[in-house]
Write a protein that holds these residues in place. Structure first.
Motif, PDB file in Angstrom:
ATOM      1  N   GLY A 170       0.758  -1.604   0.326  1.00  0.00           N
ATOM      2  CA  GLY A 170       0.072  -0.132  -0.015  1.00  0.00           C
ATOM      3  C   GLY A 170       0.589   0.999   0.117  1.00  0.00           C
ATOM      4  N   LYS A 171       1.586   1.268   1.303  1.00  0.00           N
ATOM      5  CA  LYS A 171       2.918   2.389   0.279  1.00  0.00           C
ATOM      6  C   LYS A 171       3.394   2.722  -0.852  1.00  0.00           C
ATOM      7  CE  LYS A 171       3.824   2.841   6.037  1.00  0.00           C
ATOM      8  NZ  LYS A 171       4.503   2.259   6.792  1.00  0.00           N
ATOM      9  N   ALA A 172       4.155   1.911  -1.183  1.00  0.00           N
ATOM     10  CA  ALA A 172       4.414   1.895  -2.430  1.00  0.00           C
ATOM     11  C   ALA A 172       3.792   2.286  -3.190  1.00  0.00           C
ATOM     12  CB  ALA A 172       5.249  -0.305  -3.217  1.00  0.00           C
ATOM     13  N   ILE A 173       2.156   1.727  -3.653  1.00  0.00           N
ATOM     14  CA  ILE A 173       1.908   2.706  -4.432  1.00  0.00           C
ATOM     15  C   ILE A 173       1.030   4.231  -4.249  1.00  0.00           C
ATOM     16  CG2 ILE A 173      -1.417   2.609  -5.360  1.00  0.00           C
ATOM     17  CD1 ILE A 173      -1.125  -0.286  -4.328  1.00  0.00           C
ATOM     18  N   GLY A 174       1.100   4.561  -2.809  1.00  0.00           N
ATOM     19  CA  GLY A 174       1.489   5.364  -2.546  1.00  0.00           C
ATOM     20  C   GLY A 174       2.517   6.733  -3.068  1.00  0.00           C
ATOM     21  N   HIS A 175       3.775   6.170  -3.165  1.00  0.00           N
ATOM     22  CA  HIS A 175       4.872   6.340  -3.603  1.00  0.00           C
ATOM     23  C   HIS A 175       5.037   6.519  -4.622  1.00  0.00           C
ATOM     24  CE1 HIS A 175       6.633   7.180   0.548  1.00  0.00           C
ATOM     25  NE2 HIS A 175       6.588   5.191   0.581  1.00  0.00           N
ATOM     26  N   LEU A 176       4.784   6.150  -5.964  1.00  0.00           N
ATOM     27  CA  LEU A 176       4.048   5.389  -7.184  1.00  0.00           C
ATOM     28  C   LEU A 176       3.599   6.456  -7.254  1.00  0.00           C
ATOM     29  CD1 LEU A 176       3.704   2.399  -7.935  1.00  0.00           C
ATOM     30  CD2 LEU A 176       5.700   3.849  -8.087  1.00  0.00           C
ATOM     31  N   GLU A 177       1.933   7.189  -7.469  1.00  0.00           N
ATOM     32  CA  GLU A 177       1.907   8.560  -6.941  1.00  0.00           C
ATOM     33  C   GLU A 177       2.519   9.776  -6.829  1.00  0.00           C
ATOM     34  OE1 GLU A 177      -1.335   8.146  -8.870  1.00  0.00           O
ATOM     35  OE2 GLU A 177      -2.095   6.149  -7.880  1.00  0.00           O
ATOM     36  N   ALA A 178       3.192  10.037  -5.820  1.00  0.00           N
ATOM     37  CA  ALA A 178       3.600  10.989  -5.347  1.00  0.00           C
ATOM     38  C   ALA A 178       4.795  11.059  -6.680  1.00  0.00           C
ATOM     39  CB  ALA A 178       4.368  10.436  -4.698  1.00  0.00           C
ATOM     40  N   ALA A 179       5.502  10.092  -7.201  1.00  0.00           N
ATOM     41  CA  ALA A 179       6.844  10.177  -8.345  1.00  0.00           C
ATOM     42  C   ALA A 179       5.404  10.379 -10.068  1.00  0.00           C
ATOM     43  CB  ALA A 179       6.733   8.452  -8.667  1.00  0.00           C
ATOM     44  N   ARG A 180       4.574  10.821  -9.887  1.00  0.00           N
ATOM     45  CA  ARG A 180       4.445  11.282 -10.899  1.00  0.00           C
ATOM     46  C   ARG A 180       4.922  12.690 -10.746  1.00  0.00           C
ATOM     47  NH1 ARG A 180       0.472   8.376 -13.628  1.00  0.00           N
ATOM     48  NH2 ARG A 180      -0.589   6.440 -12.807  1.00  0.00           N
ATOM     49  N   GLU A 181       4.457  13.719  -9.945  1.00  0.00           N
ATOM     50  CA  GLU A 181       5.166  15.101  -9.612  1.00  0.00           C
ATOM     51  C   GLU A 181       6.144  14.890  -9.149  1.00  0.00           C
ATOM     52  OE1 GLU A 181       3.454  17.945 -10.172  1.00  0.00           O
ATOM     53  OE2 GLU A 181       1.664  16.435 -10.843  1.00  0.00           O
ATOM     54  N   LYS A 182       7.133  14.392  -8.147  1.00  0.00           N
ATOM     55  CA  LYS A 182       8.108  14.158  -7.838  1.00  0.00           C
ATOM     56  C   LYS A 182       9.247  12.656  -8.010  1.00  0.00           C
ATOM     57  CE  LYS A 182       7.326  17.584  -4.146  1.00  0.00           C
ATOM     58  NZ  LYS A 182       7.735  17.957  -2.737  1.00  0.00           N
TER      59      LYS A 182
ATOM     60  N   ASP B  34       5.087   7.635 -16.768  1.00  0.00           N
ATOM     61  CA  ASP B  34       3.802   7.603 -16.295  1.00  0.00           C
ATOM     62  C   ASP B  34       3.541   6.014 -16.852  1.00  0.00           C
ATOM     63  OD1 ASP B  34       1.968   8.819 -16.099  1.00  0.00           O
ATOM     64  OD2 ASP B  34       1.033   9.113 -17.492  1.00  0.00           O
ATOM     65  N   ALA B  35       3.670   5.600 -18.325  1.00  0.00           N
ATOM     66  CA  ALA B  35       2.944   4.117 -18.431  1.00  0.00           C
ATOM     67  C   ALA B  35       3.943   3.096 -17.409  1.00  0.00           C
ATOM     68  CB  ALA B  35       3.390   3.537 -19.744  1.00  0.00           C
ATOM     69  N   ALA B  36       5.033   3.309 -17.010  1.00  0.00           N
ATOM     70  CA  ALA B  36       5.909   2.670 -16.166  1.00  0.00           C
ATOM     71  C   ALA B  36       5.382   2.582 -14.646  1.00  0.00           C
ATOM     72  CB  ALA B  36       7.028   3.279 -16.035  1.00  0.00           C
ATOM     73  N   ILE B  37       4.354   3.984 -14.504  1.00  0.00           N
ATOM     74  CA  ILE B  37       4.162   4.044 -13.540  1.00  0.00           C
ATOM     75  C   ILE B  37       2.749   3.361 -12.955  1.00  0.00           C
ATOM     76  CG2 ILE B  37       3.147   5.416 -11.371  1.00  0.00           C
ATOM     77  CD1 ILE B  37       5.259   7.547 -12.112  1.00  0.00           C
ATOM     78  N   ASN B  38       2.225   3.420 -13.995  1.00  0.00           N
ATOM     79  CA  ASN B  38       0.829   3.416 -14.247  1.00  0.00           C
ATOM     80  C   ASN B  38       0.481   1.470 -14.109  1.00  0.00           C
ATOM     81  OD1 ASN B  38      -0.605   5.079 -14.571  1.00  0.00           O
ATOM     82  ND2 ASN B  38      -0.479   5.501 -16.759  1.00  0.00           N
TER      83      ASN B  38
END
Length: 310
Positions: free
Chosen positions: A24-36, A130-134
């Motif tokens: 769950g925390k990894a998913i949160g960091h991935l979402e944050a990675a879109r901006e940072k 962005d594709a990798a994050i998704n």
């Protein structure tokens, strides 16, 4: 939630809890990675390493599940490796400048650093990230849905043996990698040693209530070794880039100083890593695991004995 196995609770439930929390925390960091991207990707990869370390620790208790999930998160981490490596290389140049201020004075590494920053920006700004994050987020959500399939023995003796075997396997990997690094000194040997050291550090956290030796000092020493091995890995990666065709980091006259400083840094780090790793992993993995198993059996059985007495 704590990244530590509670000996008072069934092992299956504890491992499921920690897996869900870390993913769950990894998913949160991935979402944050879109901006940072720099911070988010680094933090996400650390969480994925924690997940994989836990899966390795309990692998003998449910091998099909742990092997499949470990491979899944290995692939997720690989999706994010390129952008994270681009940042690590910039950090490597900065470390070299700090470590050798006299040699790098006058901006001798500036041209290379500018190229690395441009390379980083291109990776972070392109559609590929962005594709990798998704894809990574989707894989993590699927992993969350599979956690309930994990089934481990919860009886104290069996649970203790599973944890001891997982810890021993990692200590054995570290000892084998250390022997190879000492004998050959190849980049892959030190990389294997780094991975084993990082996994062992996470096992110390997970087994904080069960490890039979003074854990604080050992954890500090293992983390220090992991940092040194990480810096050495970045040195090897930078050297490989310099040796690649097409002069990706600039012409020879601009990279001559970088090569010199990388060589000096590699020599120093190699010596320090081998010495520290020998202190940590020179003992017999089998003997260490036996001590862990004895203590874990007692600690895991205690809550059940207390319940019977009540």
């Amino acid at each position: 939630m704590s990244f530590r196995i509670d000996p008072r609770l069934p092992l299956t439930g504890e491992v499921r809890r920690i897996l869900a929390d870390e993913i769950g925390k990894a998913i949160g960091h991935l979402e944050a990675a879109r901006e940072k991207p720099e911070q988010g990707l680094h933090k996400c990869r650390k969480r994925l390493k924690s997940v994989r370390a836990l899966l390795r620790l309990v692998r003998s208790g449910d091998e099909p599940f742990c092997q499949t999930e470990n491979e899944c998160y290995k692939q997720v981490s690989a999706l994010l490796a390129g952008p994270r490596e681009a940042t690590a290389l910039i950090e490597t140049v900065d470390r070299l400048a700090d470590a050798f201020p006299e040699q790098s004075a006058g901006g001798g590494l500036d041209a290379v650093r500018e190229r690395l920053v441009l390379r980083q920006h291109e990776l972070h700004a392109g559609p590929g990230l962005d594709a990798a994050i998704n894809a990574a987020i989707a894989a993590c959500h699927e992993g969350l849905e599979r956690i309930d399939r994990l089934a481990l023995p919860d009886q104290p003796e069996q649970a203790a043996d599973i944890l001891a075997e997982g810890a021993r396997a990692t200590l054995r990997r570290a000892k084998k990698a250390l022997d190879k690094a000492d004998a050959r000194g190849e980049a892959d040997d030190f990389h294997d040693l780094r991975k084993a050291a990082k996994t062992h550090s996470m096992h110390l956290s997970l087994l904080g209530r069960l490890w039979p030796t003074p854990i604080k000092a050992r954890r500090k020493a293992v983390d220090k070794l992991g940092e040194q091995l990480g810096e050495l890995h970045d040195v090897f990666v930078m050297r490989a880039l310099l040796d690649a065709e097409g002069e990706p980091l600039g012409p020879v006259e601009e990279t001559k100083l970088l090569r010199k400083l990388l060589k000096r840094s590699e020599k120093s780090l190699t010596k320090a890593c081998l010495a520290d790793a020998a202190e940590l992993f020179g003992d017999s993995p089998k003997r260490s695991a036996k001590r862990l198993a004895r203590k874990a059996r007692g600690d895991l059985a205690a809550p059940q004995e207390e319940a019977k007495a009540a």
